[in-house]
Write a protein that holds these residues in place. Structure first.
Motif, PDB file in Angstrom:
ATOM      1  N   MET A 324      37.193  35.533  84.661  1.00  0.00           N
ATOM      2  CA  MET A 324      37.248  35.024  86.029  1.00  0.00           C
ATOM      3  C   MET A 324      38.053  33.736  86.116  1.00  0.00           C
ATOM      4  SD  MET A 324      35.654  37.320  87.787  1.00  0.00           S
ATOM      5  CE  MET A 324      35.485  36.502  89.362  1.00  0.00           C
ATOM      6  N   ASN A 325      39.272  33.790  85.575  1.00  0.00           N
ATOM      7  CA  ASN A 325      40.219  32.683  85.683  1.00  0.00           C
ATOM      8  C   ASN A 325      41.561  33.234  86.149  1.00  0.00           C
ATOM      9  OD1 ASN A 325      39.123  29.929  84.725  1.00  0.00           O
ATOM     10  ND2 ASN A 325      38.319  31.315  83.173  1.00  0.00           N
ATOM     11  N   LYS A 326      42.629  32.484  85.913  1.00  0.00           N
ATOM     12  CA  LYS A 326      43.970  32.920  86.320  1.00  0.00           C
ATOM     13  C   LYS A 326      44.915  32.942  85.120  1.00  0.00           C
ATOM     14  CE  LYS A 326      43.636  31.220  91.084  1.00  0.00           C
ATOM     15  NZ  LYS A 326      44.287  30.382  92.130  1.00  0.00           N
ATOM     16  N   LEU A 327      44.392  33.279  83.971  1.00  0.00           N
ATOM     17  CA  LEU A 327      45.198  33.285  82.753  1.00  0.00           C
ATOM     18  C   LEU A 327      46.221  34.413  82.799  1.00  0.00           C
ATOM     19  CD1 LEU A 327      42.353  32.774  80.127  1.00  0.00           C
ATOM     20  CD2 LEU A 327      43.899  31.037  81.035  1.00  0.00           C
ATOM     21  N   ARG A 328      47.472  34.069  82.565  1.00  0.00           N
ATOM     22  CA  ARG A 328      48.524  35.087  82.489  1.00  0.00           C
ATOM     23  C   ARG A 328      48.876  35.421  81.044  1.00  0.00           C
ATOM     24  NH1 ARG A 328      50.495  36.957  86.727  1.00  0.00           N
ATOM     25  NH2 ARG A 328      52.371  37.763  85.721  1.00  0.00           N
ATOM     26  N   SER A 329      48.420  34.597  80.128  1.00  0.00           N
ATOM     27  CA  SER A 329      48.654  34.865  78.708  1.00  0.00           C
ATOM     28  C   SER A 329      47.630  34.102  77.893  1.00  0.00           C
ATOM     29  CB  SER A 329      50.075  34.445  78.294  1.00  0.00           C
ATOM     30  OG  SER A 329      50.234  33.030  78.428  1.00  0.00           O
ATOM     31  N   LEU A 330      47.460  34.524  76.654  1.00  0.00           N
ATOM     32  CA  LEU A 330      46.649  33.801  75.691  1.00  0.00           C
ATOM     33  C   LEU A 330      47.589  33.164  74.679  1.00  0.00           C
ATOM     34  CD1 LEU A 330      43.836  36.450  75.029  1.00  0.00           C
ATOM     35  CD2 LEU A 330      43.726  34.451  76.527  1.00  0.00           C
TER      36      LEU A 330
END
Length: 506
Positions: A324-330
């Motif tokens: 439940m975040n806005k991460l586009r990559s790790l």
């Protein structure tokens, strides 16, 4: 970066009803829209009618035209900032920003000396840094605008002049909370008095107390091992928190935190950190210094990235929740977390996984569901997650599982729903996890056998060396590659009835 309904519900509602701010269709030139990047399929993250209905039920005054007009005036600056970002383009990748900042800093350190960085490259790095700072400013503006809209709504419901009520409304709110604040302060004073009297204080739990302020003096409770201030109204954690040398458990969930202090990296004995359900847009880079961490929960925030070096130093981390975040990559460094047992990154905007994800040799539970139109494939190293037991890939756009998927011999739970899968076929998927594993394993073995046939054919050609030593070297190499999956079958270990077909092949 759109004002998401989860973090900016009122702002999202208002902007969706302003014709001047409505999303335009891409022109032939391919104009970029910062709030709605182009996708081939509609994203389920688009605010739903049900979500808007819930907001209006809670705040019925939003239907009134005068309230909407007042809110329109209150967010005019958001419109201007959004237009600027449409020209500038999307937010750069966090690792690119880090490297650009390092190059700019290195160039500054060499000022007056011989210049080793080409001016064109240096200016490009500066542009990346400026773009990142612009996006940061826009995010802060969205948060401030949400607060302004809440104030406008409260004023409207109290029948006040919407043009002049902001300051009076804030004063009234402060007065209304005075009684509660007094009771909370008494609890805080009691804790600090115990410390002054020399009494040992190892645990402080002030949960759901409407706490608005955490005193700096808390950073001087030397014997403190557990601090739980979840479900309060904290907006800031004091830098003094870094003085809690013996702190092992810090719970800050369900507050109003926008950032964490850099001093959190001084908590070298911290084992559990929960900062879920706040308004965090990033985690401080210093969090990587908390090398004793075994559990980190940063779910339900607005994180656009994780610290670049987080995996290099958090080598003891066992559980990581960033859903439940806005991460586009790790970050690629996450592949260094050899102790990681659980990784939950569902409901983000992940476009893929690091290519070396298979190095997470201890990983047993992985949830990548609901990244929707962004997650389309998995890296080839995915099959190296040999200890994986539970995997959720539902609600993505994955068309094919990697050929190495059949190596996941310990996989017990698998969810592939709501994906346009063609490999394996859906009739195989419908039969369950064992059928998928068997199908993908056979596919992988077939690929290896075909490669070996080609290798033998090439070896028998007139141009290829045909000495026994050369043939033996190739055979040993091939056996080494496939031994991990074939030893069980060839030695008779772990055989089941479904292995009969594979026995016939060898």
């Amino acid at each position: 970066m759109d004002p998401a309904p989860q973090s900016h519900p009122i702002l999202s509602y208002v902007l969706s009803r302003l014709p001047t701010l409505a999303k335009t269709r891409p022109s032939a030139g391919g104009d970029f829209d910062i709030e709605q990047p182009p996708v081939h399929t509609p994203s389920p993250r688009t605010p739903s009618t049900a979500g808007e209905f819930e907001l209006v039920e809670r705040m019925p005054g939003l239907r009134h035209p005068s309230v909407l007009r007042a809110m329109t005036r209150a967010v005019a600056d958001v419109s201007a900032a959004r237009s600027a970002l449409q020209v500038l383009g999307p937010r750069p990748d966090h690792e690119l920003v880090d490297s650009s900042r390092a190059i700019v800093a290195a160039a500054g350190a060499e000022a007056g000396g011989s210049r080793r960085i080409p001016e064109g490259d240096l200016e490009a790095c500066r542009a990346v840094v400026r773009l990142e700072e612009t996006h940061d400013a826009y995010e802060a503006l969205l948060q401030e605008a949400e607060g302004r809209l809440e104030a406008v709504y409260r004023s409207a419901m109290q029948g006040k002049d919407l043009e002049e009520s902001d300051e009076r409304d804030e004063s009234a709110a402060a007065g209304a909370g005075a009684g509660d604040d007094a009771a909370v302060q008494e609890e805080v004073i009691t804790v600090l008095r115990q410390v002054e009297e020399g009494k040992p204080v190892e645990s402080v739990r002030l949960v759901d107390r409407q706490l608005r302020h955490l005193p700096e003096a808390f950073g001087r409770i030397q014997g403190l091992r557990v601090l739980d201030v979840s479900r309060n109204q904290l907006e800031v954690i004091p830098d003094a928190i870094g003085g809690l040398d013996h702190l092992e458990e810090l719970r800050l969930a369900s507050n109003a935190l926008i950032s964490l202090p850099d001093s959190i990296g001084l908590l070298l004995n911290l084992r559990i950190l929960n900062v879920g359900s706040n308004r965090l847009r990033s985690l401080p880079d210093s969090i990587s210094k908390c090398r004793s961490l075994i559990e980190l929960d940063a779910s339900y925030n607005g994180l656009a990235y994780l610290p670049t070096n987080i995996g290099y130093e958090l080598v003891n981390l066992r559980k990581l929740w960033v859903h439940m975040n806005k991460l586009r990559s790790l970050p690629s460094s996450i592949c260094k977390m050899r102790s990681l047992y659980l990784l939950d990154a569902h409901f983000n905007e992940l476009c893929g996984l690091p290519s070396a994800i298979g190095k997470l040799s201890s990983l047993e539970i992985l949830n990548l569901s609901s990244n929707f139109s962004d997650l389309k494939d998995l890296p080839a190293s995915f099959g190296d997650l040999l200890n994986l037991r539970e995997l959720d890939l539902s609600n993505n756009q994955i068309h094919a599982l990697p050929d190495s998927f059949g190596r996941l011999d310990k996989l017990e739970k698998l969810n592939l729903e709501q994906n346009p899968l063609s490999m394996p076929p859906m009739d195989i998927v419908s039969k369950g996890v064992d059928a998928v594993k068997e199908y993908m394993l056979q596919r992988w073995l077939d690929i290896l056998l075909e490669e070996e046939r080609k290798s033998i054919a090439a070896a028998e050609s007139p141009q290829a060396p045909t000495t026994p030593s050369a043939w033996l070297a190739r055979s040993v190499s091939w056996v080494s590659d496939v031994s991990g999956s074939l030893v069980g079958y060839l030695s008779g270990e772990n055989k089941t009835e479904k292995d009969a077909y594979l026995d016939q092949q060898y």
